[in-house]
Enzyme design. Structure first.
Site, mmCIF file in Angstrom:
data_model
loop_
_atom_site.group_PDB
_atom_site.id
_atom_site.type_symbol
_atom_site.label_atom_id
_atom_site.label_comp_id
_atom_site.label_asym_id
_atom_site.label_seq_id
_atom_site.Cartn_x
_atom_site.Cartn_y
_atom_site.Cartn_z
ATOM 1 N N CYS A 132 -5.741 12.067 -16.205
ATOM 2 C CA CYS A 132 -5.857 11.515 -14.844
ATOM 3 C C CYS A 132 -6.092 12.595 -13.785
ATOM 4 O O CYS A 132 -6.475 12.288 -12.661
ATOM 5 C CB CYS A 132 -4.601 10.725 -14.497
ATOM 6 S SG CYS A 132 -4.254 9.433 -15.685
ATOM 7 N N HIS A 145 -4.138 10.065 -6.833
ATOM 8 C CA HIS A 145 -4.421 9.359 -8.086
ATOM 9 C C HIS A 145 -3.803 7.970 -7.966
ATOM 10 O O HIS A 145 -2.649 7.827 -7.566
ATOM 11 C CB HIS A 145 -3.818 10.139 -9.263
ATOM 12 C CG HIS A 145 -3.846 9.381 -10.547
ATOM 13 N ND1 HIS A 145 -4.957 8.673 -10.956
ATOM 14 C CD2 HIS A 145 -2.904 9.189 -11.513
ATOM 15 C CE1 HIS A 145 -4.694 8.094 -12.113
ATOM 16 N NE2 HIS A 145 -3.461 8.386 -12.473
ATOM 17 N N ASN A 194 -5.171 1.631 -12.714
ATOM 18 C CA ASN A 194 -5.246 3.079 -12.928
ATOM 19 C C ASN A 194 -6.490 3.385 -13.774
ATOM 20 O O ASN A 194 -6.525 3.045 -14.955
ATOM 21 C CB ASN A 194 -3.961 3.522 -13.639
ATOM 22 C CG ASN A 194 -3.938 5.005 -13.966
ATOM 23 O OD1 ASN A 194 -4.956 5.691 -13.866
ATOM 24 N ND2 ASN A 194 -2.779 5.498 -14.359
#
Ligand code: UT7
Length: 323
Positions: free
Chosen positions: A112, A250, A280
């Site tokens: 990520c 993020h 996500n």
């Protein structure tokens, strides 16, 4: 050393929208749990397009917004944990399709935090003068590696891609950058590749190929490193939070962002958030959010923005950027 600026952005996500209600037909979950624990309402799940195809569309949009031609690009850095294949790299697949014939192309792996790492790598190449114009992409088809029987993880993730064009500039653009890793905590977020399987191996290891996560540990790690990263890039740029127009984090969990707001004593409005619509998207999430914020006209020339991420590895990092 040269200065380096973001001169264009683009993003793309599959058209197939999966709501929390839809997820409740796949696993034992419900809209209330997902919304209250994460902030996610829906995500995009690819039916036909692989990671390279999402990347190609995001790349074309970024080039258009920068008003540049594919042949102007001399570097492509692509962050993904879900490449189409081991070889060629997804960056090379993008190069072939958009005809960026002058580019050196490679993928990087930082889960990520991938887009932050990729921006960091590209900016070093430009600052030192080895390259002039870089296409940086974060792209994922996480639906390939999500265990659709595991409600702890499958409700969290989505597919998508985002891209930014970095170029050598006379003006300040990327002002400060910070990255770090803690491999000792890697076990908290894992996805296996191919185990040893040559003629020398007597018993082949059985692997799952699915993402597994210790959510609570990642939550703790995330809140800690996000605060550290933001403070570090502010300090290096000799700025304070008051100088910052937006923070693009993020997009993993609304509660993580709320915790960071509390710690830094700042308003939630300072954070650009779109996780409610995408879930996500790992390496793509900051890139998609940056593009959406730019497309919405939220940035004026000279505005200072922080990008900040964390993820598998474990990894973390941030950039302080002048638009
Ligand atoms: O990009 C980086 C990757 N990841 C992250 O950033 C994730 C960071 N962590 C998180 O966001 C949170 O830890 C989660 C959203 C993953 C989980 O939230 P939580 O508040 O830590 O929940 P939990 O794991 O402690 O689970 C609480 C309960 C459990 O039930 P019991 O044992 O209390 O009866 C779970 O079984 O919620 C249950 N649960 C669910 N219930 C309905 C877990 N997933 C679900 C679900 N639907 N999808």
């Amino acid at each position: 050393m040269y200065e380096v600026k973001i001169v264009g952005t683009g993003s793309y996500a599959p058209s197939n929208i999966i709501s929390n209600e839809d997820m409740s037909k796949v696993v034992d979950t419900n809209d209330e749990w997902i919304k209250s624990r994460t902030g996610i309402r829906e995500r995009r799940i690819s039916k036909e397009e692989n990671t390279s195809q999402l990347s190609i569309e995001a790349a074309k949009r970024a080039l258009d917004s920068a008003n540049l031609k594919p042949e102007d690009v001399d570097l492509i850095v692509l962050a993904t944990l879900t490449p189409d294949c081991f070889i060629p790299s997804t960056a090379c697949l993008v190069q072939k399709e958009i005809k960026a014939v002058n580019a050196t192309c490679f993928d990087i792996s930082a889960a990520c935090t991938g887009f932050i790492y990729a921006l960091n790598i590209a900016s070093q190449f430009i600052k030192t003068g080895q390259h002039k114009t870089a296409l940086v992409i974060g792209a994922e088809v996480l639906s390939k590696v999500v265990d659709w029987k595991d409600r702890n993880t499958c409700v969290l993730f989505g597919d998508g891609a985002g891209a930014a064009i970095l170029q050598r500039s006379n003006e300040k653009g990327i002002i400060s950058e910070y990255t770090g890793s803690d491999g000792s905590k890697g076990e908290h977020l894992e996805c296996d590749a191919i185990p040893l399987r040559s003629f020398l191996v007597e018993e082949e290891e059985v692997t799952s190929n699915f993402v597994s996560m210790n959510g609570r540990e990642i939550f703790k790690f995330a809140t800690h490193v996000m605060v550290e990263c933001i403070n570090k890039v502010l300090q290096d740029a000799e700025c304070s939070l008051d100088d910052i127009k937006y923070i693009i984090p993020h997009q993993a969990n609304m509660r993580i962002i709320e915790y960071v707001c509390k710690k830094l004593k700042i308003d939630k409005e300072k954070f650009f958030i779109n996780l409610d619509r995408y879930g996500n998207t790992s390496g793509a999430s900051i890139a998609i959010a940056l593009d959406e914020a730019a497309q919405q006209g939220l940035f004026n020339k000279g505005d200072k923005i922080i990008l900040v991420g964390f993820g598998g590895g474990l990894t973390y990092g941030a950039q302080l950027i002048q638009w």
